[in-house]
Design an enzyme around this catalytic site. Structure first.
Site, PDB file in Angstrom:
ATOM      1  N   SER A   1       0.802  -1.228   0.000  1.00  0.00           N
ATOM      2  CA  SER A   1       0.000   0.000   0.000  1.00  0.00           C
ATOM      3  C   SER A   1       0.833   1.274   0.000  1.00  0.00           C
ATOM      4  O   SER A   1       0.302   2.361  -0.177  1.00  0.00           O
ATOM      5  CB  SER A   1      -0.964   0.013   1.187  1.00  0.00           C
ATOM      6  OG  SER A   1      -0.269  -0.035   2.411  1.00  0.00           O
TER       7      SER A   1
ATOM      8  N   LYS B   1      -7.069   3.620   8.118  1.00  0.00           N
ATOM      9  CA  LYS B   1      -6.105   4.584   7.569  1.00  0.00           C
ATOM     10  C   LYS B   1      -6.674   6.007   7.569  1.00  0.00           C
ATOM     11  O   LYS B   1      -5.960   6.970   7.864  1.00  0.00           O
ATOM     12  CB  LYS B   1      -5.722   4.172   6.151  1.00  0.00           C
ATOM     13  CG  LYS B   1      -4.885   2.893   6.096  1.00  0.00           C
ATOM     14  CD  LYS B   1      -4.609   2.475   4.673  1.00  0.00           C
ATOM     15  CE  LYS B   1      -3.757   1.198   4.628  1.00  0.00           C
ATOM     16  NZ  LYS B   1      -3.509   0.740   3.248  1.00  0.00           N
TER      17      LYS B   1
END
Length: 817
Positions: A713, A756
């Site tokens: 990511s 996140k």
């Protein structure tokens, strides 16, 4: 050695020698010398013996029943009283011929003849000399043969080895007499009083428990010393056999004595119990039978129980199996066969219970209500297998407790963390010592119903060991098609688990084996936002800890601002476990002041928090400035929730190498390599010269080097960092990004988006770049959590660079030749 026996020639029967018979004197050296000087006759009547061998000097009683034998004895007794005695080769022969007898025998003298009431004749014989049959001259009326003397080879008079052998023979003979219960102790005196060397050997050989063949072998040895050695060997073997036999008998006798003692004590205890009004074993088994009639068993289970109960009735109460069988039947009676608690399908009440116990978690509560709704509509439906997965401390286990309360079911929980023995799930076979049923059956016994809410905590922490794989044993438990007849090794019967509502919890679904994962419906539980944590602390954690520390709301209060300060400055987690610990620390400080009657602030202030908990330690995840080229903010998912991380890159003169540091995993390193290769391939578009990559080294680092990091990511953040470094352009302020890259420059979606986003908000991020496919994840998050954030959805890396990089150079920008 054996005691003196009358040896029956005809029927091999052994009779004890008459104790009232006169004593027969032992052979003296003078008698032996006289016997050796006697001349043997030319021919002798031959008396075949079935089951013994006569040795020179030895006196033995013989019972004769055959006509030939009686005729021979009577004639010899009336004549010279001297006969030849030989043993038969085959003891079964009734009328032995010359080929059926051994050639070596002993000349015997008849000492006495006794006529028995049954018509048989008992004759007492004394051996004289050995002889060898030369030729059989007559076979009627009894066998007669010519004979010749067999000379005995004697050792020299001062042979010390022979003397030592004789001493050993005497010692062993005395030991054998002591060990043997059949030989009278008076035989010791006989052994000690024998003076003749050859007679000692013959006397011992005659009285040993040897076969006819072995005794005949001894008689046939001409050398006296060799015969003595062979006799000694047989005596050693016999002594060892006697000692072993006596040892075994003493052990058996001890075991029997112990069993008899225990039996006697148990009988006494039984009588005492009955006198005191206690329950005897018979009454206990009768009670089991009566209790079994009240159980809701099917016919198969009823028959199995009755069979096992009848087996217990036949058992000895003193045997170890009796206790095992009793435990087995008690488990049968205590299990809630067919016992079900009635479900309360009031969905509004269930919603209230879930809302009261848990703030937030709207998606999870919605899914649980849906499950309960289906159960209400299909009352006979098998219970679903639910798996709640998420970071620690978000309330997975307590959700199960709330569901049990809402349904009105019993609540049971087992922790599977670190479990490595299959028998913990399936149980042990009851034949093993210390056998027990598995935890599933034990928990149902404890619950008292067959449809509890069953929490399987930490299912991802199962491990396999030498005792099997517990996760494989759970496959049957968590399969609605199989668990209607779950087989426990101890129970030895199928038990219906189909009405049990299993709720598993886990932190990491990847750690669960695929076959087990497929059997469960997974509900993901993400971390809490700061606002949610503050509400949870105010509604649940603070009042709970006040009560736990003996205080009330009058003694201490805390505002939302202070709770937010604790959340942001002292905890970094998705759940609220550490938050509860910090709140407890604040309350303990107040409790100390109350107990010591000191002055304190009843309303917690910011200064109180700093003085109690210390300086905030977790401010470092705040966004940093963009004054340095090559520093980009990325978003990461961890086991305790979301976090931000900084990608740093540096350029130095060299030969074009790439160095990657920061305790990165393989996938993350590959992302850095892909990013650099993409830049090289698109150098012209980015305004970069190809010689730049040949003259300069690039170093890419992710801080917090002690923390392992992996995953794809951070790919777009790494590429942005490298382009910023090579172009010396500033990265846009208050910007973070997450996404995977490909060599073609495509941006791929990643997971953990909610965590996140929450981490980005905590850090003061204003704009976030995501893959366009992650837009659906953003749509699922409540709007209030997204306030103050701007999202940019991209498909290509070129879009990321256009959004992330400004036209402004950083301070002290480097120039590359």
């Amino acid at each position: 050695m054996s005691n003196h026996k009358i040896l029956t020639i005809d029927n091999l029967s052994l009779q004890e020698f008459d104790s009232e018979a006169e004593l027969i004197p032992l052979l003296t050296p003078e008698d032996e010398e006289e016997m050796n000087n006697e001349e043997l006759p030319v021919s002798l009547p031959i008396l075949p013996l079935r089951n013994t061998v006569l040795f020179p000097g030895v006196v033995i009683p013989i019972s004769a029943g055959r006509d030939k034998s009686i005729k021979l004895i009577n004639d010899a007794n009336a004549g010279g009283k001297i006969i030849g005695v030989v043993s038969q080769i085959n003891e079964e022969d009734e009328d032995p011929s010359k080929d059926d007898i051994h050639k070596i025998g002993t000349v015997a003298r008849i000492l006495r003849v006794l006529k028995m009431p049954d018509g048989n004749v008992t004759v007492i014989l004394q051996g004289k000399k050995r002889f060898e049959i030369d030729e059989v001259v007559l076979e009627e009326p009894y066998m007669t043969a010519t004979i010749k003397e067999v000379v005995e080879e004697r050792p020299e008079e001062n042979d010390s080895e022979f003397t030592a052998i004789l001493d050993s023979v005497k010692e062993l003979a005395i030991q054998i007499i002591k060990e043997s219960p059949n030989i009278p102790s008076e035989a010791t005196f006989a052994i000690k009083n024998i003076e003749s060397q050859s007679f000692l050997i013959n006397f011992v050989s005659s009285n040993m428990n040897l076969s006819v063949k072995e005794k005949q072998g001894l008689l046939s040895i001409n050398g006296l010393k060799e015969r003595a050695l062979e006799t000694l060997r047989y005596m050693n073997v016999e002594l060892q056999k006697l000692e072993l036999k006596n040892d075994i008998q003493s052990k058996v006798r001890f075991d029997l004595d112990q069993q008899q003692r225990e039996y006697f004590l148990h009988q006494q205890m039984k009588t005492i119990q009955e006198e005191l009004g206690g329950v005897s074993q018979e009454e206990e088994m009768d009670e089991m039978g009566l209790k079994a009639k009240t159980k809701k068993w099917d016919e198969k289970t009823q028959k199995h129980f009755e069979k096992e109960l009848s087996k217990m009735r036949r058992m000895n109460p003193q045997s170890p199996d009796f206790g095992i069988q009793r435990n087995y039947l008690e488990l049968f009676l205590e299990l809630p066969w067919g016992e079900y608690s009635k479900d309360k399908f009031d969905l509004k009440f269930a919603q209230k219970v879930l809302d009261k116990d848990h703030f937030g978690l709207e998606e999870v509560k919605k899914r649980m209500i849906e499950h309960l709704a289906v159960l209400k509509l299909r009352n006979d439906m098998k219970s679903p297998i639910i798996c709640l997965t998420g970071p620690p401390g978000v309330g997975k286990t307590s959700i199960g407790r709330s569901v049990a309360e809402a349904l009105g079911r019993e609540y049971v929980r087992i922790s599977l963390g670190g479990l490595r023995d299959e028998a913990e799930i399936r149980g042990h076979r009851k034949t093993y010592i210390g056998a027990m049923p598995g935890r599933i059956i034990q928990s149902l016994k404890k619950a008292g119903t067959s449809n509890p809410v069953f929490i399987l905590d930490e299912i991802d922490k199962l491990s396999s060991g030498n005792s099997g794989d517990p996760s494989s044993a759970l496959l049957e438990v968590l399969d609605p098609e199989q668990n209607s007849a779950f087989y426990d090794n101890f129970l030895e019967m199928g038990y219906d688990l189909s009405k049990v509502m299993f709720i598993a919890t886990s932190n990491n679904m990847a750690a669960i084996q695929p076959a087990l994962r497929d059997r469960m419906e997974v509900i993901k539980m993400s971390g809490y936002t700061i606002e949610e944590k503050v509400e949870i602390a105010k509604r649940h954690l603070f009042p709970k800890q006040l009560e736990a520390h003996g205080l009330t709301a009058k003694d201490l209060t805390i505002g939302k601002k202070q709770l937010e300060k604790i959340v942001e400055g002292y905890t970094r987690e998705s759940g609220v476990r550490n938050l509860e610990t910090k709140i407890a620390q604040v309350i303990r400080n107040a409790a100390k002041s109350v107990a010591m009657e000191e002055e304190y602030n009843k309303k917690v202030t910011d200064e109180d928090i700093i003085s109690i908990l210390g300086v905030p330690r977790l401010e470092r995840d705040k966004y940093e400035n963009n004054d340095v080229a090559g520093v980009v903010t990325g978003l990461a998912w961890t086991s305790v929730g979301g976090d931000i991380l900084f990608i740093e890159s540096l350029i130095s003169e060299g030969k074009g190498s790439l160095t990657i540091t920061g305790n990165l995993g393989t996938v993350m390193k590959e992302s850095a390599t892909i990013a650099l290769e993409y830049i090289k391939a698109n150098a012209k578009k980015l305004g970069l010269g190809i010689e730049l990559f040949q003259k300069y080294n690039i170093h890419l680092h992710v801080p917090e080097g002690a923390t392992p990091k992996d995953g794809p990511s951070a790919g777009i953040a790494m590429l942005t960092s490298l382009v910023s470094l090579l172009t010396q352009k500033k990265v846009k302020k208050s910007l973070a990004m997450t996404g995977e890259i490909t060599l073609r420059g495509k941006v791929l979606p990643v997971g953990g988006i909610k965590e996140k986003i929450l981490a980005a908000k905590r850090a003061g991020i204003k704009e976030i770049i995501l893959c366009h496919e992650n837009k659906s994840d953003i749509d699922e998050i409540k709007a209030e959590y997204l306030e103050g954030l701007t999202f940019h959805y991209v498909k290509e890396m070129s879009e990321v660079l256009a959004l992330a990089l400004t036209d402004q150079n950083v301070k002290n920008a480097k120039t590359f030749k």
